[in-house]
Design a protein around this motif. Structure first.
Motif, PDB file in Angstrom:
ATOM      1  N   ASN A 105       0.775  -1.263  -0.118  1.00 28.40           N
ATOM      2  CA  ASN A 105       0.011  -0.066  -0.173  1.00 28.40           C
ATOM      3  C   ASN A 105       0.957   1.357   0.203  1.00 28.40           C
ATOM      4  N   GLU A 106       1.818   1.301   0.727  1.00 25.66           N
ATOM      5  CA  GLU A 106       2.938   2.389   0.612  1.00 25.66           C
ATOM      6  C   GLU A 106       3.454   2.719  -0.751  1.00 25.66           C
ATOM      7  N   ALA A 107       3.643   1.577  -1.380  1.00 25.57           N
ATOM      8  CA  ALA A 107       4.251   1.659  -2.718  1.00 25.57           C
ATOM      9  C   ALA A 107       3.307   2.310  -3.594  1.00 25.57           C
ATOM     10  N   ALA A 108       2.028   1.932  -3.413  1.00 27.01           N
ATOM     11  CA  ALA A 108       1.091   2.471  -4.378  1.00 27.01           C
ATOM     12  C   ALA A 108       0.906   3.910  -3.854  1.00 27.01           C
ATOM     13  N   LEU A 109       0.843   4.209  -2.979  1.00 26.52           N
ATOM     14  CA  LEU A 109       0.631   5.646  -2.553  1.00 26.52           C
ATOM     15  C   LEU A 109       1.866   6.621  -2.976  1.00 26.52           C
ATOM     16  N   LYS A 110       3.216   5.857  -2.731  1.00 24.89           N
ATOM     17  CA  LYS A 110       4.164   6.757  -3.587  1.00 24.89           C
ATOM     18  C   LYS A 110       4.064   6.580  -4.989  1.00 24.89           C
ATOM     19  N   LEU A 111       3.511   5.636  -5.501  1.00 20.43           N
ATOM     20  CA  LEU A 111       3.443   5.781  -7.033  1.00 20.43           C
ATOM     21  C   LEU A 111       2.298   6.832  -7.575  1.00 20.43           C
ATOM     22  N   VAL A 112       1.386   6.969  -7.028  1.00 19.39           N
ATOM     23  CA  VAL A 112       0.464   8.025  -7.642  1.00 19.39           C
ATOM     24  C   VAL A 112       0.986   9.392  -7.199  1.00 19.39           C
ATOM     25  N   THR A 140       2.700   6.252   6.995  1.00 17.77           N
ATOM     26  CA  THR A 140       1.887   6.741   5.806  1.00 17.77           C
ATOM     27  C   THR A 140       0.552   5.837   5.897  1.00 17.77           C
ATOM     28  N   THR A 141       0.563   4.401   5.741  1.00 22.90           N
ATOM     29  CA  THR A 141      -0.527   3.587   5.804  1.00 22.90           C
ATOM     30  C   THR A 141      -1.536   3.768   7.207  1.00 22.90           C
ATOM     31  N   MET A 142      -0.723   4.070   8.109  1.00 18.57           N
ATOM     32  CA  MET A 142      -1.572   4.237   9.525  1.00 18.57           C
ATOM     33  C   MET A 142      -2.390   5.604   9.363  1.00 18.57           C
ATOM     34  N   ALA A 143      -1.906   6.620   8.513  1.00 23.27           N
ATOM     35  CA  ALA A 143      -2.510   7.872   8.175  1.00 23.27           C
ATOM     36  C   ALA A 143      -3.878   7.648   7.251  1.00 23.27           C
ATOM     37  N   ALA A 144      -3.411   6.683   6.273  1.00 22.24           N
ATOM     38  CA  ALA A 144      -4.499   6.260   5.467  1.00 22.24           C
ATOM     39  C   ALA A 144      -5.741   5.315   5.873  1.00 22.24           C
ATOM     40  N   THR A 145      -5.464   4.925   7.084  1.00 22.09           N
ATOM     41  CA  THR A 145      -6.532   4.194   7.811  1.00 22.09           C
ATOM     42  C   THR A 145      -7.225   5.264   8.585  1.00 22.09           C
ATOM     43  N   ALA A 146      -8.582   5.129   8.247  1.00 24.90           N
ATOM     44  CA  ALA A 146      -9.490   6.139   8.674  1.00 24.90           C
ATOM     45  C   ALA A 146     -10.241   5.596   9.968  1.00 24.90           C
TER      46      ALA A 146
END
Length: 399
Positions: A105-112, A140-146
């Protein structure tokens, strides 16, 4: 052997069941005291082929006799084979291998982020995610987690995320009003209570986002790799995301994650833009390739559908006869049973009856059988589950 009174030097970050699992085969595990349990946790949707599946064990034994690790400075043939299988199955083009779902997921967020920066659109600073989601525990993925309970104590959070209600048309407004980097969602919120996305809502969300040029990331860390009866759950929703992440069941217990992307976005990851020391090493790729080839086979996917139909049918019957069951939901062999009260006593009672299941929040029982479990094992689970329900009623009556 497990001793609750012993001193542990391991950080106290987990609430553990009072068991030490010493061995396992197929759907069954054996504790250090010799007791056997039907394992319908599958290591939280990791052991999708059960414990020590033969095809994976053979692949690992073969690779162990050759070379374990080389780093990504060298060509790794099984990476190429697995990437092709994942990309073609998902209808995409490129794959990046990591060590976990959070890393994928971190890689996906970096990619966009890299994609928009390559286009010099630096005003796009936010990703839309949804309330009760779970995307990982890195910064980062913790912050993405709502979920506030995941955030508590870790403020300030990594910036760049906006949250909207799950399954709500309110979420469409932000697509028009904010220059988003991406939309990221689970089609079934696993940690959020096994809550499926509404099909119409998802189709409208994806169509609207993609019409505005906003990429859609589908987090299939828990739902992917055949868990719901198709290789990826997005297939059942009739959508075509731009990026998909998988992990958990991909390696049958070995640590691996993968981000799968369309070329439009994958092209932004050039040499040096991202990497992983252990990601996709020969040993892990051997296990993952053997797992994926088996999980995507017709036999496994047919079995998921057959066993799923039986379990859901019986659970729906139980709901009519046991008022403590509020809802039964999920897909394939990702099953959530919401109760009117906390599930902890029921899970403890199930363990006494030699069945292991999981919570998903305070009031949801999460059932994640191996995808090759059989009807006899499903019957065993259902028998013990209804006994635990009955015992719950009797305990309430005594109180």
């Amino acid at each position: 052997m497990f001793d609750s009174n012993s001193v542990s030097y391991v950080m106290n970050t987990y609430s553990r069941f009072p068991l030490e699992l010493a061995s396992g085969e197929g759907s069954w595990v054996v504790a250090s005291d010799g007791a056997s349990y039907l394992d319908y946790t599958s290591g939280i949707s990791v052991c999708n082929l059960g414990h020590r599946p033969q095809a994976v064990a053979e692949a690992l034994e073969s690779q162990l006799a050759k070379i374990w690790h080389t780093s990504n400075l060298f060509h790794i043939p099984k990476q190429e084979e697995l990437a092709e299988l994942l990309a073609k199955t998902a209808g995409m083009d490129r794959v990046f291998f990591a060590n976990s779902g959070a890393e994928a997921n971190e890689a996906a967020l970096k990619l966009v982020k890299k994609y928009w920066n390559d286009l010099a659109e630096y005003n796009r600073t936010s990703v839309l995610t949804f309330e009760d989601s779970f995307h990982g525990r890195t910064g980062t993925t913790m912050a993405a987690t709502a979920q506030p309970k995941i955030h508590n104590g870790f403020e300030p959070l990594t910036p760049g995320f906006v949250y909207q209600p799950f399954n709500s048309v309110e979420s469409f407004d932000i697509l028009n009003n904010a220059p988003l980097q991406a939309v990221m969602l689970e089609l079934i919120q696993g940690e959020g209570g096994v809550r499926p996305a509404d099909s119409g809502w998802v189709k409208n969300l994806v169509t609207k986002a993609q019409s505005l040029g906003i990429p859609v990331i589908v987090d299939e860390v828990q739902t992917g790799m055949g868990r719901t009866g198709t290789p990826f759950l997005f297939e059942q929703y009739g959508i075509k995301p731009d990026i998909v992440t998988v992990a958990k069941g991909l390696g049958s217990g070995l640590p691996v994650g993968a981000m799968i992307a369309k070329d439009t976005f994958a092209a932004s990851f050039a040499q040096g833009s991202h990497g992983s020391t252990f990601g996709g090493n020969p040993l892990v790729m051997s296990a993952a390739l053997a797992s994926a080839e088996t999980l995507f086979s017709t036999d496994i996917l047919t079995n998921v559908q057959k066993v799923s139909e039986k379990i859901f049918a019986k659970l729906n019957e139980f709901q009519h006869t046991h008022s403590v069951i509020e809802d039964v939901r999920g897909a394939g062999l990702m099953i959530g049973i919401e109760l009117t009260q906390p599930v902890k006593p029921l899970l403890a009672d199930l363990r006494e009856r030699n069945v292991l299941a999981l919570p998903a929040g305070e009031k949801v029982v999460r059932v994640l059988p191996p995808l090759n479990t059989d009807l006899e094992e499903a019957d065993f689970f259902l028998e013990k589950f209804v006994q635990s329900l009955q015992n719950l009623h009797e305990t309430e009556d005594v109180q």
